[in-house]
Design an enzyme around this catalytic site. Structure first.
Site, PDB file in Angstrom:
ATOM      1  N   ASP A 113       0.810  -1.224   0.000  1.00  0.00           N
ATOM      2  CA  ASP A 113       0.000   0.000   0.000  1.00  0.00           C
ATOM      3  C   ASP A 113       0.839   1.266   0.000  1.00  0.00           C
ATOM      4  O   ASP A 113       0.440   2.289   0.556  1.00  0.00           O
ATOM      5  CB  ASP A 113      -0.969  -0.003   1.199  1.00  0.00           C
ATOM      6  CG  ASP A 113      -1.774  -1.281   1.255  1.00  0.00           C
ATOM      7  OD1 ASP A 113      -2.145  -1.786   0.196  1.00  0.00           O
ATOM      8  OD2 ASP A 113      -2.004  -1.786   2.374  1.00  0.00           O
ATOM      9  N   LYS A 131       1.756   2.049  -5.149  1.00  0.00           N
ATOM     10  CA  LYS A 131       2.264   1.459  -6.397  1.00  0.00           C
ATOM     11  C   LYS A 131       1.309   1.733  -7.556  1.00  0.00           C
ATOM     12  O   LYS A 131       1.740   1.989  -8.676  1.00  0.00           O
ATOM     13  CB  LYS A 131       2.447  -0.061  -6.228  1.00  0.00           C
ATOM     14  CG  LYS A 131       3.458  -0.432  -5.160  1.00  0.00           C
ATOM     15  CD  LYS A 131       3.544  -1.937  -4.962  1.00  0.00           C
ATOM     16  CE  LYS A 131       2.317  -2.550  -4.337  1.00  0.00           C
ATOM     17  NZ  LYS A 131       2.097  -2.203  -2.925  1.00  0.00           N
ATOM     18  N   GLY A 173      -4.660  -4.396  -3.599  1.00  0.00           N
ATOM     19  CA  GLY A 173      -5.642  -3.332  -3.764  1.00  0.00           C
ATOM     20  C   GLY A 173      -4.892  -2.072  -4.125  1.00  0.00           C
ATOM     21  O   GLY A 173      -4.156  -1.535  -3.302  1.00  0.00           O
ATOM     22  N   HIS A 174      -5.010  -1.656  -5.380  1.00  0.00           N
ATOM     23  CA  HIS A 174      -4.275  -0.476  -5.850  1.00  0.00           C
ATOM     24  C   HIS A 174      -5.266   0.632  -6.177  1.00  0.00           C
ATOM     25  O   HIS A 174      -6.209   0.414  -6.934  1.00  0.00           O
ATOM     26  CB  HIS A 174      -3.479  -0.801  -7.113  1.00  0.00           C
ATOM     27  CG  HIS A 174      -2.521  -1.943  -6.951  1.00  0.00           C
ATOM     28  ND1 HIS A 174      -1.617  -2.015  -5.913  1.00  0.00           N
ATOM     29  CD2 HIS A 174      -2.337  -3.056  -7.684  1.00  0.00           C
ATOM     30  CE1 HIS A 174      -0.905  -3.122  -6.040  1.00  0.00           C
ATOM     31  NE2 HIS A 174      -1.329  -3.778  -7.096  1.00  0.00           N
ATOM     32  N   GLN A 185       1.749  -6.504  -3.469  1.00  0.00           N
ATOM     33  CA  GLN A 185       2.313  -6.650  -2.121  1.00  0.00           C
ATOM     34  C   GLN A 185       3.645  -5.882  -2.050  1.00  0.00           C
ATOM     35  O   GLN A 185       3.774  -4.858  -2.685  1.00  0.00           O
ATOM     36  CB  GLN A 185       2.477  -8.125  -1.717  1.00  0.00           C
ATOM     37  CG  GLN A 185       1.144  -8.855  -1.563  1.00  0.00           C
ATOM     38  CD  GLN A 185       0.467  -9.141  -2.882  1.00  0.00           C
ATOM     39  OE1 GLN A 185       1.028  -9.750  -3.774  1.00  0.00           O
ATOM     40  NE2 GLN A 185      -0.753  -8.695  -3.042  1.00  0.00           N
ATOM     41  N   THR A 205      -9.724  -5.263   1.962  1.00  0.00           N
ATOM     42  CA  THR A 205     -10.522  -5.798   3.064  1.00  0.00           C
ATOM     43  C   THR A 205     -11.139  -4.701   3.932  1.00  0.00           C
ATOM     44  O   THR A 205     -11.909  -5.004   4.835  1.00  0.00           O
ATOM     45  CB  THR A 205      -9.662  -6.708   3.971  1.00  0.00           C
ATOM     46  OG1 THR A 205      -8.557  -5.938   4.452  1.00  0.00           O
ATOM     47  CG2 THR A 205      -9.144  -7.908   3.214  1.00  0.00           C
ATOM     48  N   LEU A 254       4.154  12.325   1.362  1.00  0.00           N
ATOM     49  CA  LEU A 254       4.890  13.294   2.175  1.00  0.00           C
ATOM     50  C   LEU A 254       3.915  14.314   2.779  1.00  0.00           C
ATOM     51  O   LEU A 254       4.104  14.776   3.907  1.00  0.00           O
ATOM     52  CB  LEU A 254       5.937  14.017   1.307  1.00  0.00           C
ATOM     53  CG  LEU A 254       6.877  14.953   2.076  1.00  0.00           C
ATOM     54  CD1 LEU A 254       7.783  14.167   3.022  1.00  0.00           C
ATOM     55  CD2 LEU A 254       7.725  15.802   1.129  1.00  0.00           C
TER      56      LEU A 254
HETATM   57  P1  GDP Z   1      -0.788   0.257  -3.543  1.00  0.00           P
HETATM   58  O1  GDP Z   1      -1.411  -1.005  -3.071  1.00  0.00           O
HETATM   59  O2  GDP Z   1       0.682   0.296  -3.334  1.00  0.00           O
HETATM   60  O3  GDP Z   1      -1.165   0.583  -4.971  1.00  0.00           O
HETATM   61  O4  GDP Z   1      -1.381   1.422  -2.638  1.00  0.00           O
HETATM   62  P2  GDP Z   1      -2.904   1.622  -2.133  1.00  0.00           P
HETATM   63  O5  GDP Z   1      -3.717   2.158  -3.250  1.00  0.00           O
HETATM   64  O6  GDP Z   1      -3.365   0.397  -1.436  1.00  0.00           O
HETATM   65  O7  GDP Z   1      -2.714   2.698  -0.991  1.00  0.00           O
HETATM   66  C1  GDP Z   1      -2.113   3.935  -1.244  1.00  0.00           C
HETATM   67  C2  GDP Z   1      -3.108   5.054  -0.881  1.00  0.00           C
HETATM   68  O8  GDP Z   1      -2.421   6.289  -0.827  1.00  0.00           O
HETATM   69  C3  GDP Z   1      -4.218   5.255  -1.893  1.00  0.00           C
HETATM   70  O9  GDP Z   1      -5.378   5.670  -1.220  1.00  0.00           O
HETATM   71  C4  GDP Z   1      -3.669   6.374  -2.781  1.00  0.00           C
HETATM   72  O10 GDP Z   1      -4.712   7.122  -3.410  1.00  0.00           O
HETATM   73  C5  GDP Z   1      -2.947   7.202  -1.775  1.00  0.00           C
HETATM   74  N1  GDP Z   1      -1.784   7.964  -2.263  1.00  0.00           N
HETATM   75  C6  GDP Z   1      -0.821   7.595  -3.143  1.00  0.00           C
HETATM   76  N2  GDP Z   1       0.155   8.528  -3.218  1.00  0.00           N
HETATM   77  C7  GDP Z   1      -0.212   9.509  -2.355  1.00  0.00           C
HETATM   78  C8  GDP Z   1       0.397  10.737  -1.946  1.00  0.00           C
HETATM   79  O11 GDP Z   1       1.494  11.117  -2.384  1.00  0.00           O
HETATM   80  N3  GDP Z   1      -0.275  11.486  -1.006  1.00  0.00           N
HETATM   81  C9  GDP Z   1      -1.478  11.088  -0.474  1.00  0.00           C
HETATM   82  N4  GDP Z   1      -2.054  11.856   0.437  1.00  0.00           N
HETATM   83  N5  GDP Z   1      -2.064   9.933  -0.842  1.00  0.00           N
HETATM   84  C10 GDP Z   1      -1.430   9.159  -1.753  1.00  0.00           C
HETATM   85  P1  IMO Z   2      -0.954  -4.296  -2.182  1.00  0.00           P
HETATM   86  O1  IMO Z   2      -0.564  -4.847  -3.525  1.00  0.00           O
HETATM   87  C1  IMO Z   2      -0.943  -4.865   2.154  1.00  0.00           C
HETATM   88  C2  IMO Z   2      -0.967  -9.018   3.589  1.00  0.00           C
HETATM   89  C3  IMO Z   2      -2.207  -9.496   4.328  1.00  0.00           C
HETATM   90  C4  IMO Z   2      -1.577 -10.513   5.262  1.00  0.00           C
HETATM   91  C5  IMO Z   2      -0.473 -11.134   4.389  1.00  0.00           C
HETATM   92  C6  IMO Z   2      -0.861 -12.440   3.737  1.00  0.00           C
HETATM   93  O2  IMO Z   2      -2.238  -3.527  -2.195  1.00  0.00           O
HETATM   94  O3  IMO Z   2       0.169  -3.567  -1.544  1.00  0.00           O
HETATM   95  P2  IMO Z   2      -2.447 -13.087   1.715  1.00  0.00           P
HETATM   96  O4  IMO Z   2      -3.927 -12.894   1.512  1.00  0.00           O
HETATM   97  O5  IMO Z   2      -1.614 -12.443   0.658  1.00  0.00           O
HETATM   98  O6  IMO Z   2      -2.073 -14.517   1.936  1.00  0.00           O
HETATM   99  O7  IMO Z   2      -2.124 -12.334   3.107  1.00  0.00           O
HETATM  100  O8  IMO Z   2      -0.178 -10.173   3.392  1.00  0.00           O
HETATM  101  N1  IMO Z   2      -1.238  -8.434   2.249  1.00  0.00           N
HETATM  102  C7  IMO Z   2      -1.178  -7.133   1.962  1.00  0.00           C
HETATM  103  N2  IMO Z   2      -0.962  -6.064   2.763  1.00  0.00           N
HETATM  104  N3  IMO Z   2      -1.096  -4.677   0.833  1.00  0.00           N
HETATM  105  C8  IMO Z   2      -1.291  -5.740   0.007  1.00  0.00           C
HETATM  106  O9  IMO Z   2      -1.309  -5.625  -1.334  1.00  0.00           O
HETATM  107  C9  IMO Z   2      -1.376  -7.036   0.575  1.00  0.00           C
HETATM  108  N4  IMO Z   2      -1.567  -8.275   0.066  1.00  0.00           N
HETATM  109  C10 IMO Z   2      -1.467  -9.121   1.101  1.00  0.00           C
HETATM  110  O10 IMO Z   2      -2.818  -8.438   5.041  1.00  0.00           O
HETATM  111  O11 IMO Z   2      -0.940  -9.869   6.331  1.00  0.00           O
HETATM  112 MG    MG Z   3      -2.850  -1.665  -1.710  1.00  0.00          MG
END
Ligand code: GDP
Ligand code: IMO
Ligand code: MG
Length: 431
Positions: free
Chosen positions: A13, A16, A40-41, A223, A300, A331
């Site tokens: 998270d 990416k 979850g992106h 991940q 989730t 930041l």
């Molecule tokens: P990923 O799984 O690595 O793609 O990241 P997620 O989407 O799960 O979580 C990143 C969260 O941070 C999302 O809600 C994005 O919209 C948000 N986000 C990404 N870059 C920035 C940033 O520079 N500033 C802020 N405030 N939010 C950001």
């Molecule tokens: P993105 O791509 C954050 C965590 C789960 C759990 C562990 C194993 O959005 O960064 P799994 O279902 O993969 O067997 O769970 O990994 N986990 C993540 N945590 N971001 C994710 O994906 C994750 N995918 C799995 O919470 O601790």
């Molecule tokens: Mg994510």
């Protein structure tokens, strides 16, 4: 014709999805090489917000061919649902390619994921419950079902029988559940074959040919480094290689073809699920990061555990991935803090560790040693160049760069596509 790998440098998270989207109009292929719908992106384009799980984030960029490569585990129901939802919002998904070698997540994988977690009790991993671990376990045990198997009913039946043989004993005798019927699984999977067929391809061949033809390819990791089954905080990890090496084994593109490796890292740290997390906060600062950063899981909905930036982990990620560039995100979330602590080393039972401990028990006992950096109050979300950042925010970024040992090439100052400060070009040939 660069091949660029983009991976999470912490526990997931990091942003990416946003980073991938940012490069979307400069690449021809975006390849998901590991994981599945545990990811979850989030991508925010104008006022539109998209949540992607199984599909690579690049699917939102019109010129991009999205690829689900062999290293991914595919829940076909989820794939179709996600495609339908995007199509309903006007996104063209027709170019998607799915590897014939990718493994399939079937209903029994989800069942096993949930019952194992329940039986682990206190020792549970806190998985996403999507069947990821059991599907990869079958792959390694050589009883997995691959996408290509869906097009040969006889082979499919034999493989499903093989996969269910042991599993039914386990489900019935150990977990007290009903046995899974072979017919039910075979029928369900065969029911998906017709719609899936046109998407299926030898994606390894296609990607190598694309590179030969001079196209840009971006490998988008799901991940993150600390959730990698080999290099993460085992056993509190996911079941795939989320580090840069996974892009190679998970796609069929050789390591000599990779030009650069981008690590995405938050300006602080979060983690979802169980497992050690040295800089985790249990106080008002943690609550502040959770609320200001909107730290709730995209898959989730769980609240993410929050803590300060950990430079030991950043250094470790730079090393195990061979990072060429770092993208620091969020930041802006740190704005308004008097001082911002950064973990520079660990104290493990009185011994200082400057590098990640190589045994689990030591990491469980690691207490962060902090250095405090001065904060800033100015709203930075409008800044578009490094010089526009307040002096203390600049100093914070420079300090992270020095501590991680990898150059910082962009800084995120908000969730939207344009809320980014570019520093170095992220698409470049091998240095
Ligand atoms: P990923 O799984 O690595 O793609 O990241 P997620 O989407 O799960 O979580 C990143 C969260 O941070 C999302 O809600 C994005 O919209 C948000 N986000 C990404 N870059 C920035 C940033 O520079 N500033 C802020 N405030 N939010 C950001
Ligand atoms: P993105 O791509 C954050 C965590 C789960 C759990 C562990 C194993 O959005 O960064 P799994 O279902 O993969 O067997 O769970 O990994 N986990 C993540 N945590 N971001 C994710 O994906 C994750 N995918 C799995 O919470 O601790
Ligand atoms: Mg994510």
């Amino acid at each position: 014709m660069p091949a660029v790998v983009l991976v999470g440098a912490q526990w997931g998270d990091e942003g990416k999805g946003k980073a991938t989207d940012l490069l979307g109009d400069r690449v021809d292929y975006v390849v998901k090489f590991n994981g599945g719908n545990n990811a979850g992106h989030t991508v925010v384009i104008g006022d539109e917000k998209y949540a992607l799980h199984l599909l690579p984030s690049g699917i939102l960029s019109p010129g991009v061919t999205p690829v689900i490569a062999n290293g991914v585990v595919v829940d076909i129901d989820v794939l179709f649902e996600e495609l339908d939802a995007l199509e309903a919002r006007g996104v063209d998904t027709s170019k998607l390619m799915v590897s014939s070698g990718a493994h399939v997540i079937a209903s029994y994988h989800r069942t096993v994921d949930k019952v194992t977690e329940r039986f682990l009790g206190k020792r549970r991993i806190g998985t996403t419950g999507r069947g990821i671990g059991p599907a990869y376990a079958d792959k390694i045990n050589r009883v997995g079902i691959r996408v290509a198997d869906l097009f040969d009913p006889k082979i499919l039946r034999e493989k499903v029988e093989g996969a269910l043989d042991q599993k039914n004993h386990l489900l019935v005798k150990v977990y007290n559940r009903r046995a899974v019927e072979v017919d039910e699984v075979v029928d369900e999977l065969l029911g998906h074959a017709e719609r899936l067929k046109p998407m299926v391809a030898d994606t390894g061949l296609a990607l190598n040919q694309a590179l030969d033809a001079g196209h840009n390819v971006l490998f988008e990791g799901g991940q993150a480094t600390m959730l990698d089954v080999d290099h993460g905080t085992y056993p509190f990890v996911t079941s795939s290689n989320a580090t840069a090496g996974g892009a190679v084994t998970g796609s069929g593109v050789g390591p000599t073809r990779i030009d650069s490796i981008i690590g995405v890292i938050k300006a602080y740290t979060t983690r979802v699920g169980e497992g050690p997390f040295p800089t985790e906060l249990f106080d008002a600062d943690g609550e502040y990061l959770l609320k200001t950063g909107g730290e709730y899981g995209v898959t989730t909905g769980r609240a993410r555990r929050c803590g300060w930036y950990d430079a030991v982990i950043a250094r470790y990620s730079a090393r195990v991935n061979g990072l060429t560039d770092l993208v620091v995100t969020k930041l802006d979330v740190l704005t308004g803090m008097e001082k911002v602590p950064v973990c520079v080393a660990y104290d493990v039972d009185g011994v200082r560790y400057d590098e990640m401990p190589d045994d689990q028990s030591a990491f469980h006992h690691a207490k962060p040693i902090y250095e405090e950096l001065p904060g800033w109050w100015e709203d930075i979300s409008q800044c578009r160049s490094f010089d526009e950042l307040p002096a203390n925010a600049q100093a914070y970024v420079r300090a992270l760069e020095e501590m991680s040992g990898c150059r910082i090439s962009a800084v995120g100052v908000g969730p939207r596509r344009d809320e980014i400060i570019p520093i170095h070009d992220l698409i470049h040939a091998r240095a």
